[in-house]
Design a protein around this motif. Structure first.
Motif, PDB file in Angstrom:
ATOM      1  N   TRP A  14      26.283 -45.350  30.957  1.00 61.47           N
ATOM      2  CA  TRP A  14      25.067 -44.558  30.770  1.00 61.47           C
ATOM      3  C   TRP A  14      23.889 -45.300  31.398  1.00 61.47           C
ATOM      4  O   TRP A  14      23.778 -46.521  31.263  1.00 61.47           O
ATOM      5  N   LEU A  71      17.938 -41.504  30.134  1.00 63.25           N
ATOM      6  CA  LEU A  71      17.755 -40.280  29.342  1.00 63.25           C
ATOM      7  C   LEU A  71      16.322 -39.806  29.499  1.00 63.25           C
ATOM      8  O   LEU A  71      15.386 -40.619  29.497  1.00 63.25           O
ATOM      9  N   TYR A  95      14.209 -43.202  28.716  1.00 62.48           N
ATOM     10  CA  TYR A  95      14.863 -44.417  28.257  1.00 62.48           C
ATOM     11  C   TYR A  95      15.873 -44.853  29.304  1.00 62.48           C
ATOM     12  O   TYR A  95      16.469 -44.006  29.981  1.00 62.48           O
ATOM     13  N   SER A 131      20.264 -36.659  21.869  1.00 62.71           N
ATOM     14  CA  SER A 131      21.012 -37.313  20.799  1.00 62.71           C
ATOM     15  C   SER A 131      22.162 -38.161  21.323  1.00 62.71           C
ATOM     16  O   SER A 131      22.730 -38.959  20.576  1.00 62.71           O
ATOM     17  N   GLY A 132      22.504 -37.981  22.592  1.00 62.84           N
ATOM     18  CA  GLY A 132      23.573 -38.786  23.156  1.00 62.84           C
ATOM     19  C   GLY A 132      24.931 -38.126  23.094  1.00 62.84           C
ATOM     20  O   GLY A 132      25.952 -38.819  23.010  1.00 62.84           O
ATOM     21  N   PHE A 174      27.011 -35.649  25.461  1.00 59.06           N
ATOM     22  CA  PHE A 174      26.940 -35.120  26.822  1.00 59.06           C
ATOM     23  C   PHE A 174      27.884 -33.936  26.954  1.00 59.06           C
ATOM     24  O   PHE A 174      29.082 -34.120  27.165  1.00 59.06           O
ATOM     25  N   ARG A 202      26.936 -43.128  20.022  1.00 63.95           N
ATOM     26  CA  ARG A 202      25.504 -42.813  20.117  1.00 63.95           C
ATOM     27  C   ARG A 202      24.750 -43.383  18.917  1.00 63.95           C
ATOM     28  O   ARG A 202      23.603 -43.013  18.675  1.00 63.95           O
ATOM     29  N   TRP A 210      21.201 -45.686  19.380  1.00 61.90           N
ATOM     30  CA  TRP A 210      20.364 -44.835  20.221  1.00 61.90           C
ATOM     31  C   TRP A 210      19.168 -45.619  20.734  1.00 61.90           C
ATOM     32  O   TRP A 210      18.514 -46.350  19.960  1.00 61.90           O
ATOM     33  N   PRO A 211      18.777 -45.517  22.043  1.00 62.12           N
ATOM     34  CA  PRO A 211      19.410 -44.677  23.066  1.00 62.12           C
ATOM     35  C   PRO A 211      20.352 -45.466  23.977  1.00 62.12           C
ATOM     36  O   PRO A 211      20.589 -45.053  25.105  1.00 62.12           O
ATOM     37  N   LEU A 212      20.821 -46.596  23.488  1.00 64.86           N
ATOM     38  CA  LEU A 212      21.706 -47.419  24.327  1.00 64.86           C
ATOM     39  C   LEU A 212      23.157 -46.984  24.106  1.00 64.86           C
ATOM     40  O   LEU A 212      23.919 -47.621  23.374  1.00 64.86           O
ATOM     41  N   PHE A 213      23.500 -45.887  24.747  1.00 58.81           N
ATOM     42  CA  PHE A 213      24.827 -45.297  24.598  1.00 58.81           C
ATOM     43  C   PHE A 213      25.842 -46.098  25.399  1.00 58.81           C
ATOM     44  O   PHE A 213      25.558 -46.516  26.520  1.00 58.81           O
TER      45      PHE A 213
END
Lengths: 121, 108
Positions: A47, A50, A59, A105-106, A108, B91, B94-97
Motif C-alpha cells: 500500500w 490514500l 496519507y 477505511s482500508g 479495497f 487495516r 490505520w492508515p498504514l495498511f
C-alpha cells in the motif's frame, strides 16, 4: 459497472518524475476514498497512499512519503499519483483501488488492471 | 508496523478438496483483516473483509474466521478457477495498511 483504468506508466530514469492517472467510471467517484497500491515484479502487494473522498486528507507509506503525491480531480473522475525522485526500487505495477467508504477505511473493493513503471537508466 | 505472516507459502491441492490458508499478525488486528485473490496477470480481488464478510459476488465456498492475531481463509471445495495467490491484509493500524506475503494455491 465499476471500472478503474490506470495509465501513465513506462520506463523512466532514476531521479526523474512520472505521473500516473486512474480514470474511474460506473460509480459516484466523489463518494469514495481511493488508494494506490504497487507490486514489484514477482513480489507481494504494498500500500502506498490514500486520499479521502473530498481530497482533503492524504496519507502515505513511509517508503514514498515526501516523494509521491496523491490527488484527485472530481470533475474528471480521475485519481493521480505524482512520483518524483524515482528509484530503481520503485519499479512495479501500480494499481489504483477504491475504498469501501468515503474516509478510507482500508478495504479495497475494486482495483484497476495496473500500469507498469520501470525505473532504469 | 504490523507484519502479517502467511502459511503455507504454497498449498498443492486437487479440485474438490478443501483449502485452509493461515494468516498471523505480529500484534492484534482485532477483526480488521481482509483476504484477496490474485491470478497471474490480473489485479487482486477482494474476497473477505473484516474477518468473515464476503465481498459482493463472492461465492459461499469462501469463508473467513479468526480474531486478534490468527486468521483463516477456507475454500470449502476448490473449483478450477480458485487456483491463485491469496493475500491477507490488515487495516487495524490505520492508515498504514499492510499485506501478507501470499499463499499460492496450485494444482496437485
Amino acid at each position: 459497472q465499476v471500472q478503474l483504468v490506470e495509465s501513465g506508466g513506462g520506463v523512466v530514469q532514476p531521479g526523474r518524475s512520472l505521473r500516473l492517472s486512474c480514470a474511474a467510471s460506473g460509480f459516484t467517484f466523489s463518494h469514495f476514498a481511493m488508494h494506490w497500491v504497487r507490486q514489484a515484479p514477482g513480489k507481494g502487494l504494498e500500500w502506498l497512499a490514500l486520499i479521502s473522498y473530498d481530497g482533503v486528507n492524504k496519507y502515505y507509506a513511509d517508503s514514498v512519503k515526501g516523494r509521491f503525491t496523491i490527488s484527485r480531480d472530481t470533475s474528471k473522475n480521475t485519481l493521480y499519483l505524482q512520483m518524483d525522485s524515482l528509484r530503481a526500487e520503485d519499479t512495479a505495477v501500480y494499481y489504483c483501488a477504491r475504498d469501501l467508504d468515503a474516509a478510507g477505511s482500508g478495504r479495497f473493493d475494486y482495483w484497476g488492471q495496473g500500469t507498469l513503471v520501470t525505473v532504469s537508466s | 508496523e504490523i507484519v502479517l505472516t502467511q502459511s503455507p507459502a504454497t498449498l498443492s491441492l486437487s479440485p474438490g478438496e478443501r483449502a485452509t490458508l493461515s494468516c498471523r499478525a505480529s500484534q492484534s488486528v482485532s477483526s480488521y483483516l481482509a483476504w484477496y485473490q490474485q491470478k497471474p496477470g490480473q489485479a487482486p480481488r477482494l474476497l473477505i473483509y473484516d474477518t468473515s464478510n464476503r465481498a459482493t459476488g463472492i461465492p459461499a465456498r469462501f469463508s473467513g474466521s479468526g480474531s486478534g492475531t490468527d486468521f483463516t481463509l477456507t475454500i470449502s471445495s476448490l473449483e478450477p478457477e480458485d487456483f491463485a495467490v491469496y493475500y491477507c491484509q490488515q487495516r487495524s493500524n490505520w492508515p498504514l495498511f499492510t499485506f501478507g506475503p501470499g499463499t499460492k494455491v496450485d494444482i496437485k
